[in-house]
Structure formats: structure tokens, C-alpha cells
Design a protein around this motif. Sequence first.
Motif, PDB file in Angstrom:
ATOM      1  N   UNK A   1      -7.350   2.692   8.427  1.00 27.92           N
ATOM      2  CA  UNK A   1      -7.314   3.623   9.548  1.00 27.92           C
ATOM      3  C   UNK A   1      -6.106   3.472  10.442  1.00 27.92           C
ATOM      4  N   UNK A   2      -5.223   2.497  10.150  1.00 29.22           N
ATOM      5  CA  UNK A   2      -4.040   2.317  10.975  1.00 29.22           C
ATOM      6  C   UNK A   2      -3.027   3.413  10.667  1.00 29.22           C
ATOM      7  N   UNK A   3      -2.225   3.768  11.657  1.00 27.48           N
ATOM      8  CA  UNK A   3      -1.196   4.793  11.479  1.00 27.48           C
ATOM      9  C   UNK A   3       0.128   4.129  11.121  1.00 27.48           C
TER      10      UNK A   3
ATOM     11  N   UNK B   1       6.361  11.769  11.981  1.00 30.95           N
ATOM     12  CA  UNK B   1       5.313  11.767  10.958  1.00 30.95           C
ATOM     13  C   UNK B   1       4.626  10.410  10.906  1.00 30.95           C
ATOM     14  N   UNK B   2       3.326  10.426  10.735  1.00 30.87           N
ATOM     15  CA  UNK B   2       2.517   9.225  10.559  1.00 30.87           C
ATOM     16  C   UNK B   2       1.604   9.408   9.353  1.00 30.87           C
ATOM     17  N   UNK B   3       1.280   8.307   8.684  1.00 32.87           N
ATOM     18  CA  UNK B   3       0.335   8.347   7.559  1.00 32.87           C
ATOM     19  C   UNK B   3      -0.782   7.342   7.826  1.00 32.87           C
ATOM     20  N   UNK B   4      -2.011   7.758   7.597  1.00 35.15           N
ATOM     21  CA  UNK B   4      -3.158   6.882   7.825  1.00 35.15           C
ATOM     22  C   UNK B   4      -3.290   5.892   6.680  1.00 35.15           C
TER      23      UNK B   4
ATOM     24  N   UNK C   1      -2.338  12.685   6.901  1.00 36.61           N
ATOM     25  CA  UNK C   1      -1.073  12.655   7.632  1.00 36.61           C
ATOM     26  C   UNK C   1      -1.316  13.155   9.047  1.00 36.61           C
ATOM     27  N   UNK C   2      -0.481  12.720   9.956  1.00 39.45           N
ATOM     28  CA  UNK C   2      -0.639  13.130  11.359  1.00 39.45           C
ATOM     29  C   UNK C   2       0.733  13.224  12.013  1.00 39.45           C
ATOM     30  N   UNK C   3       0.762  13.928  13.132  1.00 34.82           N
ATOM     31  CA  UNK C   3       1.992  14.061  13.904  1.00 34.82           C
ATOM     32  C   UNK C   3       1.879  13.295  15.212  1.00 34.82           C
ATOM     33  N   UNK C   4       2.968  12.649  15.579  1.00 36.04           N
ATOM     34  CA  UNK C   4       3.104  12.095  16.928  1.00 36.04           C
ATOM     35  C   UNK C   4       4.286  12.801  17.582  1.00 36.04           C
ATOM     36  N   UNK C   5       4.267  12.879  18.903  1.00 42.04           N
ATOM     37  CA  UNK C   5       5.341  13.534  19.644  1.00 42.04           C
ATOM     38  C   UNK C   5       5.950  12.541  20.622  1.00 42.04           C
ATOM     39  N   UNK C   6       7.267  12.479  20.651  1.00 35.19           N
ATOM     40  CA  UNK C   6       7.956  11.647  21.637  1.00 35.19           C
ATOM     41  C   UNK C   6       8.767  12.547  22.564  1.00 35.19           C
ATOM     42  N   UNK C   7       8.575  12.403  23.861  1.00 35.28           N
ATOM     43  CA  UNK C   7       9.269  13.297  24.799  1.00 35.28           C
ATOM     44  C   UNK C   7      10.775  13.084  24.810  1.00 35.28           C
ATOM     45  N   UNK C   8      11.490  14.182  25.014  1.00 33.02           N
ATOM     46  CA  UNK C   8      12.938  14.174  25.220  1.00 33.02           C
ATOM     47  C   UNK C   8      13.162  14.674  26.641  1.00 33.02           C
TER      48      UNK C   8
ATOM     49  N   UNK D   1       0.808  -1.221   0.000  1.00 30.72           N
ATOM     50  CA  UNK D   1       0.000   0.000   0.000  1.00 30.72           C
ATOM     51  C   UNK D   1       0.837   1.265   0.000  1.00 30.72           C
ATOM     52  N   UNK D   2       2.057   1.177   0.479  1.00 26.11           N
ATOM     53  CA  UNK D   2       2.838   2.400   0.638  1.00 26.11           C
ATOM     54  C   UNK D   2       3.542   2.778  -0.659  1.00 26.11           C
ATOM     55  N   UNK D   3       2.769   3.008  -1.695  1.00 25.85           N
ATOM     56  CA  UNK D   3       3.319   3.484  -2.956  1.00 25.85           C
ATOM     57  C   UNK D   3       3.319   5.004  -2.948  1.00 25.85           C
TER      58      UNK D   3
END
Length: 456
Positions: free
Chosen positions: A253-255, A246-249, A224-231, A209-211
Motif C-alpha cells: 500500500x505504500x506509494x 506519478x506514483x505507483x502503489x 497508479x495515482x497522481x500527486x501535485x506539487x505547487x509552483x 518489486x519494481x519490475x
Amino acid sequence: MRAVLLRLPEDDRKVIEGALSRAERTQAELRYLADHDPLTGLYNRRRFRAELDQQVALSARYGGRGAVMVIDVDGLKEVNDSHGHQAGDTLIRGIAAVLRERVRATDVVGRLSGDEFAVLMPRADTAGALQLAEDLRAEVAEGLETGAGATPITISVGITMFGERAGVTAEGLMVAADQAMYRAKAEGRNRIALFRPPQDGPAGAARARTTSARIREALIENRLALALQPIQDLSSGGVERYEVLLRMTGERGELLPAADFIEIAERAGMVQELDRWVVARALDLLGERERSGAPLSLHVNLSGATLTDLSVLEFIERRLDEGDADPRRCTFEITQTARVEDYETAIGFADRLTEFGCEVAIDDYGAGFGPFHYLKRIPFDVIKIDGEFVRGLPRNDADRLTVKAIVEIARGLGKRTIAEFVEDEATAREVRELGVDMGQGYHLGRPVAAERALVA
């Protein structure tokens, strides 16, 4: 304009100069450069793709098989780092010469990017494609006059066939050949791999699917969506910084994490668009937090292709000027292992970011080649220690010595350090004892969707 003409291959330049008037030469020159790579004289990505589109259409209408081959040069970055870009250019011209000599008159050859070539073989069967790939691989492995001394040079080749099934597109062929090439590299380089359709199951379906078409759809349809990881600050235990991921749906519906699609985006020339999207959303988020009185700092990754695209630099400057984001709270991470085709432009890009007031972090420090060269040339504020050295800290003395040395170098330069992949308390304790300033990893905090990560 005369200087541009002199960059053309000698034989092509003489033909143009002998046949046309000065004005006509200018027009012919521009047409030539629109279709050709100036370093090698081969077709560029745009023209190669046009030739492939045409061949796929002919095959669909009249029948006939063919092959597409993607060739990646193993070790170009090592040559550039160890011997300079002139040696790297000599290597690329040498590879181009081998391709010209070995392919058939009916084949089409192009240079897609810095270290990547492609061959279109109309009316070819699998045996013929594999034979050509082996001839190319063997000749390169035997040694080229590159000016790179004893640095071993090899190629990894991916092949896909067409004309065997209906509905095949030029884009699909490029993605398939690219995937095969990456398999060849993963299996040890200096190899040839024939494309195999993804196996059944979630992992195979996700890869299918990731073409690049789906990436384009995600950009257009805002999937597209953003996730944040703490530092985490390792002294205080507090968190004021987050890395933007970065995340793509997907279809269900999975990220999907960026690792599932970023390489395809790079090959398709779309990674700059993804970087623009991430930068815009990150700066918007910084502005929102600034206005709310609860500011934070974000780390944003930039690809190698983006670092040589000055239009992205202008985009960043404009968004900073027009929004409420504090540039001092935005750190742009430049990975040491990224492919950068124009190193001097990338240095200027990083310089300009610091002039805006942003921070620059060198990501994956210690991986790849020429780490001290990076410290000398790239303006930076933070060193992000490659996770391969961090994972084994509780058990590996060599990793411990490496991290200690990096921390001492950073302190000597007045810079800060971040340890990636802090996955357990033993590792967290080690990085604290070694004097690392900040840590990141699942033990300290997992990535969370941006809208949930910052809920008070």
C-alpha cells in the motif's frame, strides 16, 4: 518500398536481391525489417526478446547455464549534440561491428534502443561472460572511427547469469542485467558490473518489486495515482500552477515515486503507456476544475520515448478536443536530459503541442549538454532551471552567476523561469533577488495526493 530495401546492410541486401523475385523480395524485406534494426542490421528488441524467451525455456527444460549482457554507450548524447546525428549513427554502427566481431557464433546480439545493446550467451559461465564484456569494453575504449573527433567513447556493461536457479524469466533477466548496467554507470562508466540480488531491507525489497510486470499490473489494476506539487509565483506568493507527479502503489500500500520505476518502464517500452495515463488524468482534472469555476494550470512531464511516438500526440489532441480542459492551462515539460532517438520528430511533437495552445517547458535546464541548442530548436514558453544550480545558491557564486545568466537569457527571449529544489528560505530569497519568476521545492510546498491538494 525500394528505398527501404536500400537501408538493409549490403551483404543481406545482395542475398535477398539475388535469390528472390521482386514480389518475393518485398515480402522478405518486410520480414527482415520486422526482426532487425535498420541502422545496424542487428536483431531489434522484439526479436532479441523472442530469442531470450526461447533460450530460457530450453534452459529450464534441459538445464545449462548462460548469460545476458546489457550494454549502454556512454556519451552518445554528447556526440549527437556536439557533432550531429550522423556522427552518432556512425558510432552506433561502429559498436555493432565490434559486437559482431567479438561474440561467438552461438551468441545473439540485439540493439534494444538508441544507445543500448544486448548479448545473449547460451552455455556460458560467469568467467566467459566477464571476459567477453572486458574484450568489448577495452576495444571500444581504445577508440572507434566515429567522426566524433576527440570525444571519448566508452561503454557500461551489466551482466546477469541464468540456469543457476529455478523460476527465472526472460523479463527478470533483462531487468537484472539492466540494473547491473546502471550500477556500472553510477560507479563511473566504462565499467562492467555483475548483477547482485537486492539486499534485505525496505530499499532492496522495493527495487525487487519494481519490475516491468508490476508496472503492467499497476496499469491494469489502476494502482497508479497522481500527486501535485505547487509552483509558487515568487512575486505574489500565490499558487496557480502544480506539477503532476506519478506514483505507483506497492504491495503493502505504500506509494512509490516515479524515480523507483520509470527507468524500468523506459527499458521495457512501457513509458508511453504511463505517460498516456498521466496525460489523461491530468486533462480530466483540468476539465473538472474548469467546470467548477476554479481553474488551475498543470505541468505534465513527457519522456524522451513519448516525444517520438506520434500516436501519443494524437491521443493528446483527441483528449483536448473531447474534454473541457483549456489547453492554455496545460504545460508539457520536456527534460533536457531525456533520451530522444529521433530529434526532428521530437521538435515536431513540441511544435504541435504549441499549435494546440499548450505551453512547453524545458525541464532540468543547464544539465547535460547542448543547452543553447535546445533553446534554438525547441519551441518553449518556460525554462525550468536545474536544481543542481539552485541548491547551492546561498553558498556558491558560480551557481549564482549561472542562474542569473539563465534568467537574463529567458527574459531576452520573452520567456519565464522556474527554479527547482527551493528547499529553504535562504534559497527562496536568492531566486527572488535574481529575478526568477516561479519557484518549486519542499520549502514552498511538498507533493500532496491530487485529491487532497485541491480541497478548498
